[in-house]
Design a protein around this motif. Sequence first.
Motif, PDB file in Angstrom:
ATOM      1  N   LYS A  31       0.823  -1.209   0.000  1.00 31.63           N
ATOM      2  CA  LYS A  31       0.000   0.000   0.000  1.00 31.63           C
ATOM      3  C   LYS A  31       0.855   1.257   0.000  1.00 31.63           C
ATOM      4  O   LYS A  31       0.547   2.215  -0.708  1.00 31.63           O
ATOM      5  CB  LYS A  31      -0.934   0.002   1.208  1.00 31.63           C
ATOM      6  N   LEU A  39       4.422  -0.818   3.837  1.00 30.81           N
ATOM      7  CA  LEU A  39       3.177  -1.320   4.396  1.00 30.81           C
ATOM      8  C   LEU A  39       2.538  -2.291   3.419  1.00 30.81           C
ATOM      9  O   LEU A  39       2.267  -1.935   2.270  1.00 30.81           O
ATOM     10  CB  LEU A  39       2.213  -0.169   4.696  1.00 30.81           C
ATOM     11  N   VAL A  41      -0.812  -4.697   2.891  1.00 31.14           N
ATOM     12  CA  VAL A  41      -2.188  -4.780   3.361  1.00 31.14           C
ATOM     13  C   VAL A  41      -2.922  -5.880   2.611  1.00 31.14           C
ATOM     14  O   VAL A  41      -2.703  -6.087   1.417  1.00 31.14           O
ATOM     15  CB  VAL A  41      -2.914  -3.421   3.140  1.00 31.14           C
ATOM     16  N   GLU A  43      -7.049  -7.068   2.493  1.00 31.56           N
ATOM     17  CA  GLU A  43      -8.383  -6.728   2.981  1.00 31.56           C
ATOM     18  C   GLU A  43      -9.434  -7.638   2.372  1.00 31.56           C
ATOM     19  O   GLU A  43      -9.384  -7.955   1.197  1.00 31.56           O
ATOM     20  CB  GLU A  43      -8.711  -5.276   2.635  1.00 31.56           C
ATOM     21  N   HIS A  48      -9.073  -7.298   7.921  1.00 30.40           N
ATOM     22  CA  HIS A  48      -8.035  -6.349   7.502  1.00 30.40           C
ATOM     23  C   HIS A  48      -6.739  -6.808   8.161  1.00 30.40           C
ATOM     24  O   HIS A  48      -6.657  -6.873   9.396  1.00 30.40           O
ATOM     25  CB  HIS A  48      -8.376  -4.923   7.938  1.00 30.40           C
ATOM     26  N   SER A  50      -2.445  -6.326   8.126  1.00 27.15           N
ATOM     27  CA  SER A  50      -1.343  -5.515   7.624  1.00 27.15           C
ATOM     28  C   SER A  50      -0.027  -5.941   8.271  1.00 27.15           C
ATOM     29  O   SER A  50       0.004  -6.417   9.402  1.00 27.15           O
ATOM     30  CB  SER A  50      -1.602  -4.030   7.877  1.00 27.15           C
ATOM     31  N   TYR A  52       3.628  -4.008   8.711  1.00 25.44           N
ATOM     32  CA  TYR A  52       4.361  -2.756   8.560  1.00 25.44           C
ATOM     33  C   TYR A  52       5.828  -3.043   8.850  1.00 25.44           C
ATOM     34  O   TYR A  52       6.174  -3.521   9.929  1.00 25.44           O
ATOM     35  CB  TYR A  52       3.814  -1.701   9.526  1.00 25.44           C
TER      36      TYR A  52
END
Length: 112
Positions: A31, A39, A41, A43, A48, A50, A52
Amino acid sequence: MISNIAADGGMAKKYKHLVDKLSAHPSAYIKNQGTNDLLIVSEGRTTHISFYLMENFGTLEVEWLADYGPTGQLQKKWKFPSNASQQSMVEEIESYVVMKTSQLLRGGVIPL
């Protein structure tokens, strides 16, 4: 530090194996990508997830956040030496994520 990451081709290239594994799900994508962070991600309708990644002074921090809607939420942060084996990072992260997700889905989450 930032120039070292840039010289290595950026976060996605420097940590290619790790990024490829963390973004292997069909709905996962990168993303955002900064100079020293990235990041990933994934979904769905009710989920959701993620990852990082941030490199900071010889350390790679990986933070996992998973929101499974009404089922619950999970999170964890790892710190690895930036020159550690990416395969070892993947194995440690994957082992924890599978264990915690299984516990959550069975309804017996152990506190993080």
